[in-house]
Write an enzyme that holds these catalytic residues in place. Structure first.
Site, PDB file in Angstrom:
ATOM      1  N   ASN A   9       0.591  76.024  57.355  1.00  0.00           N
ATOM      2  CA  ASN A   9      -0.048  74.708  57.395  1.00  0.00           C
ATOM      3  C   ASN A   9       0.831  73.823  58.271  1.00  0.00           C
ATOM      4  OD1 ASN A   9      -1.155  72.221  57.001  1.00  0.00           O
ATOM      5  ND2 ASN A   9      -0.620  72.057  54.816  1.00  0.00           N
ATOM      6  N   TRP A  10       0.358  73.582  59.485  1.00  0.00           N
ATOM      7  CA  TRP A  10       1.191  72.810  60.431  1.00  0.00           C
ATOM      8  C   TRP A  10       1.123  71.305  60.174  1.00  0.00           C
ATOM      9  CZ3 TRP A  10      -0.498  75.885  65.422  1.00  0.00           C
ATOM     10  CH2 TRP A  10       0.150  77.126  65.406  1.00  0.00           C
ATOM     11  N   LYS A  11       0.235  70.892  59.295  1.00  0.00           N
ATOM     12  CA  LYS A  11       0.078  69.458  59.003  1.00  0.00           C
ATOM     13  C   LYS A  11      -0.110  68.690  60.319  1.00  0.00           C
ATOM     14  CE  LYS A  11       2.631  70.293  54.798  1.00  0.00           C
ATOM     15  NZ  LYS A  11       3.533  69.818  53.763  1.00  0.00           N
ATOM     16  N   HIS A  95      -5.251  69.453  49.545  1.00  0.00           N
ATOM     17  CA  HIS A  95      -3.781  69.442  49.667  1.00  0.00           C
ATOM     18  C   HIS A  95      -3.233  68.185  48.993  1.00  0.00           C
ATOM     19  CE1 HIS A  95       0.228  69.319  51.350  1.00  0.00           C
ATOM     20  NE2 HIS A  95       0.087  70.601  51.589  1.00  0.00           N
ATOM     21  N   GLU A  97      -1.110  66.145  49.904  1.00  0.00           N
ATOM     22  CA  GLU A  97      -0.980  64.990  50.801  1.00  0.00           C
ATOM     23  C   GLU A  97      -2.335  64.286  50.964  1.00  0.00           C
ATOM     24  OE1 GLU A  97       0.954  67.214  53.883  1.00  0.00           O
ATOM     25  OE2 GLU A  97       2.705  67.392  52.582  1.00  0.00           O
ATOM     26  N   GLU A 167       1.071  74.460  44.669  1.00  0.00           N
ATOM     27  CA  GLU A 167       2.127  73.749  45.395  1.00  0.00           C
ATOM     28  C   GLU A 167       2.655  72.596  44.539  1.00  0.00           C
ATOM     29  OE1 GLU A 167       1.604  74.449  49.939  1.00  0.00           O
ATOM     30  OE2 GLU A 167       0.551  72.625  49.386  1.00  0.00           O
ATOM     31  N   GLY A 173       8.382  69.997  51.135  1.00  0.00           N
ATOM     32  CA  GLY A 173       9.203  69.322  52.140  1.00  0.00           C
ATOM     33  C   GLY A 173      10.530  68.813  51.619  1.00  0.00           C
ATOM     34  N   SER A 213       8.423  74.396  50.236  1.00  0.00           N
ATOM     35  CA  SER A 213       9.733  74.771  50.780  1.00  0.00           C
ATOM     36  C   SER A 213       9.963  76.282  50.839  1.00  0.00           C
ATOM     37  CB  SER A 213      10.867  74.098  49.988  1.00  0.00           C
ATOM     38  OG  SER A 213      10.777  72.691  50.128  1.00  0.00           O
ATOM     39  N   GLY A 234       4.713  75.182  55.044  1.00  0.00           N
ATOM     40  CA  GLY A 234       4.705  74.000  55.903  1.00  0.00           C
ATOM     41  C   GLY A 234       5.816  74.090  56.932  1.00  0.00           C
ATOM     42  N   GLY A 235       6.914  73.400  56.681  1.00  0.00           N
ATOM     43  CA  GLY A 235       8.016  73.267  57.642  1.00  0.00           C
ATOM     44  C   GLY A 235       8.459  74.565  58.290  1.00  0.00           C
TER      45      GLY A 235
HETATM   46  P1  13P Z   1       6.783  72.780  53.056  1.00  0.00           P
HETATM   47  O1  13P Z   1       6.800  74.288  53.236  1.00  0.00           O
HETATM   48  O2  13P Z   1       7.200  72.031  54.274  1.00  0.00           O
HETATM   49  O3  13P Z   1       7.501  72.380  51.811  1.00  0.00           O
HETATM   50  O4  13P Z   1       5.251  72.383  52.841  1.00  0.00           O
HETATM   51  C1  13P Z   1       4.504  73.058  51.895  1.00  0.00           C
HETATM   52  C2  13P Z   1       3.094  72.668  52.039  1.00  0.00           C
HETATM   53  O5  13P Z   1       2.713  71.561  51.694  1.00  0.00           O
HETATM   54  C3  13P Z   1       2.174  73.646  52.627  1.00  0.00           C
HETATM   55  O6  13P Z   1       0.856  73.224  52.487  1.00  0.00           O
END
Ligand code: 13P
Length: 254
Positions: A9-11, A95, A97, A167, A173, A213, A234-235
């Site tokens: 997930n590149w956000k 998600h 967010e 999650e 993050g 993470s 994500g990251g």
């Molecule tokens: P991180 O891997 O950056 O913690 O993000 C997780 C996430 O929200 C994937 O959707």
């Protein structure tokens, strides 16, 4: 047997050209990996370019969100029909967010889930608790409500193809990963809720990812757990070598 599924997930990261370049690199590096379903979820504007690169490969593409209607006066929104047209097979729904910054409710998420299934998109439905909810020991209750309301009135044939991403919000993050045992407890609860809504055969087919993470270092321990079927990253998915190591968790198991 549930096939593991690892999704990036590149956000809100990467321009169109950066996203296409990543897809070209990943396509070559991961061309022999068939034991894991690999999904990348770029920002909307990069879906066209990434979809071209990944067409007829072993890497699937997903979107990070969608509207539930197929078309109409919804300025700024993107429909499931548009996503299918660009080659998306998956869509992330609910998600944290989006729930947190954009006030998406379980009701909205339920509409999106129904719509995704009806347009042949496999939803990756995200659930997870806030830090204060974990501290007050209400994790299982919160996640159960998200599952029940998000999946209300959806038949078991659809549910079988569903992907759930657990999650925990405090792990996103932050560099804090849930322990494999903690994640596993929640995954087992999600599966038992699905079983109570449908039956155990249906629940056994649902793939449940962990997200929060995840790194090349932590993925092996998580994937060893019986009920953890993949990761939503994500990251650590923004760099192609790091994402590749996560996909190769089998080799990096210690
Ligand atoms: P991180 O891997 O950056 O913690 O993000 C997780 C996430 O929200 C994937 O959707």
């Amino acid at each position: 047997m549930r096939k593991p599924i690892i999704a990036a997930n590149w956000k809100m990261n990467k321009t169109v050209s950066e996203a296409a370049e990543f897809a070209r690199e990943l396509k070559d590096l991961a061309k022999d990996i068939f034991s894991v379903e690999i999904v990348v979820c770029p920002p909307f504007i990069a879906l066209g370019a990434v979809g071209e690169v990944l067409r007829n490969t072993n890497i699937r593409m997903g979107a990070q969100n969608m509207h539930w209607e197929k078309s109409g006066a919804f300025t700024g929104e993107i429909s499931p029909v548009m996503l299918r047209d660009l080659g998306c097979r998956f869509v992330i729904i609910g998600h944290s967010e989006r729930r947190g910054y954009f006030q998406e409710t379980n009701k909205d998420i339920n509409k999106k889930m129904k719509s995704a299934f009806s347009f042949n998109l496999t939803p990756i439905m995200c659930v997870g608790e806030k830090l204060e909810e974990r501290e007050s020991k209400s994790t299982l209750k919160v996640v159960e409500k998200q599952i029940k309301e998000g999946l209300a009135e959806i038949g078991k044939e659809e549910i079988k193809s569903l992907v759930v991403a657990y999650e925990p919000i405090w792990a996103i993050g932050t560099g804090k990963t849930a322990t494999p045992a903690d994640a596993s407890e929640v995954h087992a609860h999600i599966r038992s809720v699905l079983s109570s809504m449908h039956d155990s055969e249906t629940a056994q087919q649902v793939r449940i990812q962990y997200g929060g993470s995840v790194t090349p270092e932590s993925v092996g321990g998580l994937m060893k757990e019986e009920g953890i079927d993949g990761a939503l990253v994500g990251g650590a998915s923004l760099n192609v070598n790091s994402f590749l190591k996560i996909i190769q968790f089998n080799n990096s198991r210690v």
